[in-house]
Design an enzyme around this catalytic site. Structure first.
Site, short mmCIF file in Angstrom:
data_model
loop_
_atom_site.label_atom_id
_atom_site.label_comp_id
_atom_site.label_asym_id
_atom_site.label_seq_id
_atom_site.Cartn_x
_atom_site.Cartn_y
_atom_site.Cartn_z
N THR A 297 -101.59 55.17 -46.52
CA THR A 297 -101.66 56.28 -45.56
C THR A 297 -102.43 55.92 -44.31
O THR A 297 -102.12 56.40 -43.22
CB THR A 297 -102.28 57.51 -46.27
OG1 THR A 297 -101.37 57.93 -47.27
CG2 THR A 297 -102.50 58.66 -45.32
N SER B 65 -99.07 52.29 -51.59
CA SER B 65 -99.70 51.55 -52.68
C SER B 65 -99.14 51.92 -54.05
O SER B 65 -99.45 51.26 -55.05
CB SER B 65 -101.22 51.70 -52.66
OG SER B 65 -101.62 52.95 -53.14
N THR C 160 -104.48 54.82 -51.18
CA THR C 160 -105.47 55.27 -52.16
C THR C 160 -104.91 55.41 -53.58
O THR C 160 -105.67 55.46 -54.53
CB THR C 160 -106.09 56.63 -51.72
OG1 THR C 160 -105.04 57.59 -51.60
CG2 THR C 160 -106.84 56.49 -50.42
N1 ASP Z 1 -99.31 57.18 -50.75
C1 ASP Z 1 -100.48 56.64 -50.25
C2 ASP Z 1 -100.69 55.25 -50.83
O1 ASP Z 1 -100.21 54.31 -50.24
C3 ASP Z 1 -101.66 57.48 -50.50
C4 ASP Z 1 -102.80 57.10 -49.66
O2 ASP Z 1 -102.87 56.02 -49.10
O3 ASP Z 1 -103.71 57.95 -49.54
O4 ASP Z 1 -101.33 55.10 -51.85
#
Ligand code: ASP
Length: 341
Positions: A36, A74, A108
Site C-alpha cells: 500500500t 504483499s 502490511t
Molecule cells: N494489501 C496491502 C499489502 O500489500 C496491505 C498494505 O500494504 O497495507 O499487504
C-alpha cells in the site's frame, strides 16, 4: 490496503541514487517491494525510485540509494521472493560494509512474516528495518512518507544494532518476532505481544527501551542464502467440529511439516488431538495458539512428532519450522529451536 488487486511485477531495477549524493551522511539502501505504501487508488503501483524520491526529507538524514526488488501486493509474497530479498541483502552487506542500515518497504499483510524470516536468516550486523503504510500514497493524510522517514531514523539510530530485524509503523518500533497485524483499516494496525514495543520514534529522538532475548540474525544458524527453495510446511486451523478427514489430507500431503493452529492454550478438537498418538518418524507437527502472544508451554510429548510453538503464532511457527527443517528432522532438536528463537 484499499487496493485489492495488484499485478505481480518482478523487477530488475538496479540500485540508484534519487537525491544528490552526500558522503558525510550515513549510507542507507532502500529495497522496495510494493504494498500500500506504493499504491494509489487510481493508478498502478509506484516504482521504487519514484516512491523514495517523493520523500525528500530522507536526504536530511542519510545518503540514500534505492533498488526495487519486486512490485507486488504483499499477499502475493512467497518463500521464493524471501530468498531473493535475502540474497540481495547478503550481497549488499558483503560489498558495502559501511552501510548504516537497509530499509525495506513492504505491504502490511505479510510484513510480519517477511520480517521474521529475515530475523532468522540475515546473518550480518547491518540493521534491517521494514516499513509500509495503511493508507495509499494519494490518500488524505497518507502515512507512508512519515513511516519511511521514521524507519530510516530508527535504522541509523545508536542502539539499532543487535535488535534483530525491526518493523517501524505509526511511530512504534517492533521486534520482528513480536508483532502481529491486527486491523484492516487503522494506522495502528501492528500490535506487539505483552512484551511491548522495542522503542519509539519521536520528533525529538529515537529511543529503544529493550532488546529481544530470543536469538536472531548473527546468532542464527539458518544459512539459506544459497538455498534454491525452502522446505514446505502447511498450516491447518482448528475449529469446532473439524472433520478428521481434513487432518488426514494435510498429514498425507507430500510436505515436510505441518503447523496446527489450535485454540487458546493448545487445546484442540478431537480430530487434532489424535496427532499425539502418531509415531515420531511422522513429519513434524507444531502446535501453535490462535491468540496473539499466547504461550503454549511444556516440552514436546516424547515419542510423538509434536512440537510446541511457545508464543509464536502459526504463520511464524511455520517459518521457523521451514528453517529448522533445513538443518534437522529430529523432533527434539526442532523443539530446541522453538525454545530459543
Ligand atoms: N494489501 C496491502 C499489502 O500489500 C496491505 C498494505 O500494504 O497495507 O499487504
Amino acid at each position: 490496503m484499499r487496493v485489492l488487486l495488484y499485478t505481480v511485477i518482478y523487477c530488475l531495477m538496479p540500485l540508484h541514487s534519487v537525491f544528490a549524493q552526500n558522503d558525510e551522511k550515513p549510507k542507507v539502501i532502500i529495497l522496495t517491494t510494493g504494498g500500500t505504501i506504493a499504491s494509489r487508488t487510481d493508478a498502478p503501483l509506484i516504482e521504487g525510485p519514484a516512491l523514495v524520491q517523493a520523500v525528500p526529507q530522507l536526504a536530511d538524514y542519510a545518503d540514500v540509494r534505492v533498488e526495487e526488488v519486486v512490485r507486488i501486493g504483499s499477499s502475493q509474497m512467497t518463500p521464493a521472493i524471501w530468498l531473493r530479498i535475502l540474497r540481495r541483502i547478503d550481497e549488499l552487506a558483503r560489498t558495502e560494509p559501511d552501510l548504516a542500515c537497509i530499509l525495506i518497504t513492504h505491504g502490511t499483510d505479510t510484513m510480519e512474516e517477511t520480517a521474521f524470516f529475515l530475523n532468522l536468516t540475515h546473518r550480518h550486523e547491518v540493521p534491517i528495518v521494514i516499513t509500509g503504510s495503511m493508507r495509499s500514497a494519494n490518500a488524505l493524510s497518507a502515512d507512508g512518507p512519515a513511516n519511511l522517514v521514521d524507519a530510516l531514523r530508527a535504522g541509523i539510530a545508536p542502539g539499532a544494532r543487535g535488535k534483530g530485524v525491526m518493523v517501524v509503523l505509526n511511530d512504534n518500533i517492533h521486534a520482528a518476532r513480536d508483532l502481529t497485524k491486527s486491523d484492516n483499516q487503522r494506522l495502528q494496525t501492528f500490535l506487539p505481544t505483552e512484551r511491548g514495543y522495542l522503542g519509539f520514534v519521536d520528533d525529538e529522538q529515537v529511543t529503544f527501551y529493550r532488546t529481544p532475548e530470543q536469538r536472531h540474525t548473527l546468532d542464527s544458524p539458518f544459512d539459506v542464502v544459497n538455498a534454491e527453495a525452502l522446505p514446505e510446511v502447511d498450516i491447518l486451523k482448528d475449529f469446532a467440529g473439524l472433520d478428521p478427514a481434513i487432518l488426514e489430507f494435510f498429514r498425507k500431503r507430500k510436505t515436510d511439516g505441518l503447523v496446527l493452529e489450535t485454540f487458546a492454550g493448545g487445546r484442540s478438537s478431537a480430530a487434532l488431538r489424535s496427532v499425539t498418538s502418531l509415531p515420531d518418524d511422522h513429519k513434524p507437527i507444531v502446535i501453535a495458539s490462535s491468540l496473539r502472544g499466547s504461550r503454549i508451554m511444556g516440552t514436546h510429548p516424547e515419542g510423538t512428532p509434536v512440537i510446541v510453538a511457545n508464543d509464536l503464532p502459526a504463520n511464524k511457527a511455520r517459518i521457523l519450522l521451514m528453517l529448522a527443517l533445513t538443518r534437522t528432522k529430529d523432533v527434539e532438536e526442532i523443539q530446541g529451536y522453538f525454545d530459543t528463537y
